[in-house]
Design a protein around this motif. Sequence first.
Motif, PDB file in Angstrom:
ATOM      1  N   ILE A 386       0.837  -1.209   0.000  1.00 17.69           N
ATOM      2  CA  ILE A 386       0.000   0.000   0.000  1.00 17.69           C
ATOM      3  C   ILE A 386       0.865   1.248   0.000  1.00 17.69           C
ATOM      4  CG2 ILE A 386      -1.635   1.336   1.395  1.00 17.69           C
ATOM      5  CD1 ILE A 386      -2.772  -1.392   2.366  1.00 17.69           C
ATOM      6  N   VAL A 387       1.858   1.276   0.877  1.00 15.60           N
ATOM      7  CA  VAL A 387       2.736   2.448   0.952  1.00 15.60           C
ATOM      8  C   VAL A 387       3.489   2.626  -0.361  1.00 15.60           C
ATOM      9  CG1 VAL A 387       4.740   3.448   2.141  1.00 15.60           C
ATOM     10  CG2 VAL A 387       2.966   2.266   3.449  1.00 15.60           C
ATOM     11  N   ALA A 399       0.885   7.888   1.754  1.00 13.82           N
ATOM     12  CA  ALA A 399       1.816   6.810   2.110  1.00 13.82           C
ATOM     13  C   ALA A 399       2.191   6.887   3.581  1.00 13.82           C
ATOM     14  CB  ALA A 399       3.068   6.903   1.240  1.00 13.82           C
ATOM     15  N   LEU A 400       2.510   8.086   4.031  1.00 11.29           N
ATOM     16  CA  LEU A 400       2.889   8.278   5.430  1.00 11.29           C
ATOM     17  C   LEU A 400       1.698   8.014   6.354  1.00 11.29           C
ATOM     18  CD1 LEU A 400       5.153   9.036   7.311  1.00 11.29           C
ATOM     19  CD2 LEU A 400       4.692  11.443   6.856  1.00 11.29           C
ATOM     20  N   GLU A 401       0.533   8.433   5.924  1.00 16.74           N
ATOM     21  CA  GLU A 401      -0.674   8.241   6.722  1.00 16.74           C
ATOM     22  C   GLU A 401      -0.964   6.752   6.930  1.00 16.74           C
ATOM     23  OE1 GLU A 401      -4.830  10.636   6.865  1.00 16.74           O
ATOM     24  OE2 GLU A 401      -4.362   9.705   4.946  1.00 16.74           O
ATOM     25  N   ALA A 402      -0.706   5.930   5.904  1.00 12.74           N
ATOM     26  CA  ALA A 402      -0.940   4.488   6.017  1.00 12.74           C
ATOM     27  C   ALA A 402      -0.044   3.879   7.098  1.00 12.74           C
ATOM     28  CB  ALA A 402      -0.693   3.811   4.673  1.00 12.74           C
ATOM     29  N   ILE A 403       1.202   4.329   7.179  1.00 12.18           N
ATOM     30  CA  ILE A 403       2.124   3.815   8.203  1.00 12.18           C
ATOM     31  C   ILE A 403       1.658   4.239   9.591  1.00 12.18           C
ATOM     32  CG2 ILE A 403       4.503   3.783   9.013  1.00 12.18           C
ATOM     33  CD1 ILE A 403       5.348   4.519   6.137  1.00 12.18           C
ATOM     34  N   ILE A 445      11.195   0.063   8.724  1.00  9.13           N
ATOM     35  CA  ILE A 445      11.714  -0.031   7.359  1.00  9.13           C
ATOM     36  C   ILE A 445      10.997   0.946   6.440  1.00  9.13           C
ATOM     37  CG2 ILE A 445      11.841  -1.545   5.335  1.00  9.13           C
ATOM     38  CD1 ILE A 445      12.330  -3.886   7.270  1.00  9.13           C
ATOM     39  N   LEU A 446       9.679   0.985   6.539  1.00 15.46           N
ATOM     40  CA  LEU A 446       8.883   1.830   5.642  1.00 15.46           C
ATOM     41  C   LEU A 446       9.044   3.316   5.938  1.00 15.46           C
ATOM     42  CD1 LEU A 446       5.559  -0.242   5.475  1.00 15.46           C
ATOM     43  CD2 LEU A 446       7.562  -0.356   3.979  1.00 15.46           C
ATOM     44  N   LEU A 447       9.449   3.656   7.157  1.00 14.09           N
ATOM     45  CA  LEU A 447       9.629   5.061   7.519  1.00 14.09           C
ATOM     46  C   LEU A 447      10.996   5.605   7.106  1.00 14.09           C
ATOM     47  CD1 LEU A 447       7.992   5.177  11.076  1.00 14.09           C
ATOM     48  CD2 LEU A 447       7.249   6.481   9.061  1.00 14.09           C
ATOM     49  N   GLN A 448      11.877   4.747   6.629  1.00 21.14           N
ATOM     50  CA  GLN A 448      13.226   5.199   6.280  1.00 21.14           C
ATOM     51  C   GLN A 448      13.255   6.338   5.262  1.00 21.14           C
ATOM     52  OE1 GLN A 448      16.422   1.741   6.439  1.00 21.14           O
ATOM     53  NE2 GLN A 448      14.481   0.937   5.652  1.00 21.14           N
ATOM     54  N   PRO A 449      12.411   6.343   4.221  1.00 17.56           N
ATOM     55  CA  PRO A 449      12.452   7.476   3.291  1.00 17.56           C
ATOM     56  C   PRO A 449      12.014   8.795   3.930  1.00 17.56           C
ATOM     57  CG  PRO A 449      11.353   5.582   2.287  1.00 17.56           C
ATOM     58  CD  PRO A 449      11.486   5.294   3.744  1.00 17.56           C
TER      59      PRO A 449
END
Length: 503
Positions: A386-387, A399-403, A445-449
């Motif tokens: 999804i992200v 994308a950030l909201e999904a995390i 991991i997904l927050l790295q960017p």
Amino acid sequence: MADILARHARLTRPDEKVYFLAGTDEHGLKIQKAAQDRGLEPSVFCDELSEKFRELARSADASHTRFIRTTEQDHYDAVQHVWNSLDSKGLIYKGSHQGWYSISDECFYTESQIARVKGPEGDEIITSAETGSKVEWMQEENYKFRLSAFRDSLLARYKSDPDSVYPQHQHAYVLDMLSGPLEDLSISRPRSRLHWGIPVPSDPEHTMYVWFDALTVYLTGAGYPWKSPEGTQWPPDVQIIGKDIVRFHAIYFPAMLQALNLPLPKRLLAHSHWTVHRQKMSKSVGNVADPFQAMDEWSVDLVRYYLAYVGGRFRDDVDWSPEQLEKRSLELHSFLGNFYMRVTAESIRTRLPDDIHLRLPTLLQSSVDVPQLSRGAESLQHLSLIVGEHLQAFEVAEALEAIINQLKSANLLLNETTPWKPTTPPELVQHVYALSLETLRVCGILLQPFIPRKAGEVLHALGVAPTMRQWRHALYGGGTTGDVQQGLRLFTRRTKPTSKVAK
């Protein structure tokens, strides 16, 4: 935004080289006049400015692979090569040009592109209808590029690819600009008027128009003129620009590329503007936000988080608000920082067996009759997809909201299952702990960017090996944790008062 997309590309394509170009455009009448007002040579003035932007990029953790200046020799050579190539094809000619010129925009405007308004003393002020910048009438002899010859090919390109410009209303704007004939483009100024720039190769009495020079910088950054087309860094996957310069990047530059028989950038992302009190930031008005001050006060990652979450929709201008930044920072404090501390707290750790980390893979794969756990595991399994889809579509905020929503649900699960209570069954405590750690690992991991420093701290504290932090590892059960650090304080409360907009 460019850094977020570049970091995401590296995580999803670890075996490929990702090129990220940043830099400063330093030529033109605006720079020439600003340096003169400071009593400095333009080169000295540009050295100061460029270093400030380089420092800003470093402070913001921008991961560019090249920071380029249009005053570099490489760029000088590339621009002259482009000019000679177009000239040899008969696409450049000398003629008379007149129009309304904006020094701040470095741009000529036609009669239909200006607005006439009454000044405070009843005098008429003439401005660009698009940017609001003051314009003045100029008439001079200069060189022109046969832009009109590329109207049909550009129109065909944008009609055939509705995703070539994002957001959608900017794509519609480009089609509207191409709905009628294009005028040939002025690409030089008399050297008597503009000396700070690259001279026309065959005519030293003329200086190349700043936009012709500046647009070529993308080619320079890709190594143009390259010796062979194989292995070049062109075309880019995405160019990221401000909405006020769409015309230059969606029409002028692509026409130049078509004239050179080069492919066009695959996509163009036109971002909106940051305003203050719904007004454009202006030194004269005194409503300028200072990014260095903000990062010093809140930390670079909290500012990055705010910029991405609030500014990452691109549809409308958004207001820079210290109060809103504070609100968003508390959100990250709570859903990420406090969540980590709660999961690794001694009150939960004492309820776990000594070999809990050996049991984690089994716990993640075994089923338990608790609906909240099943839902959490299922949503975590699909989160990276999804992200990733949001980022591929330039939906950065979504994308950030999904995390964050995943982290919210994980916090809620802790509240509902209360694993710290002696009355909570040990098996449930272990499953909640396993899912919570897995949530932190995947979200880290997904927050790295977005927040590379804090995401790195989380992954390090979880014992996630550097080789296990690619996008493909952000799946439920797709990686492992090691020795988990207890009591990690990701964020500290600010002691300073909320920043005001700086004058």
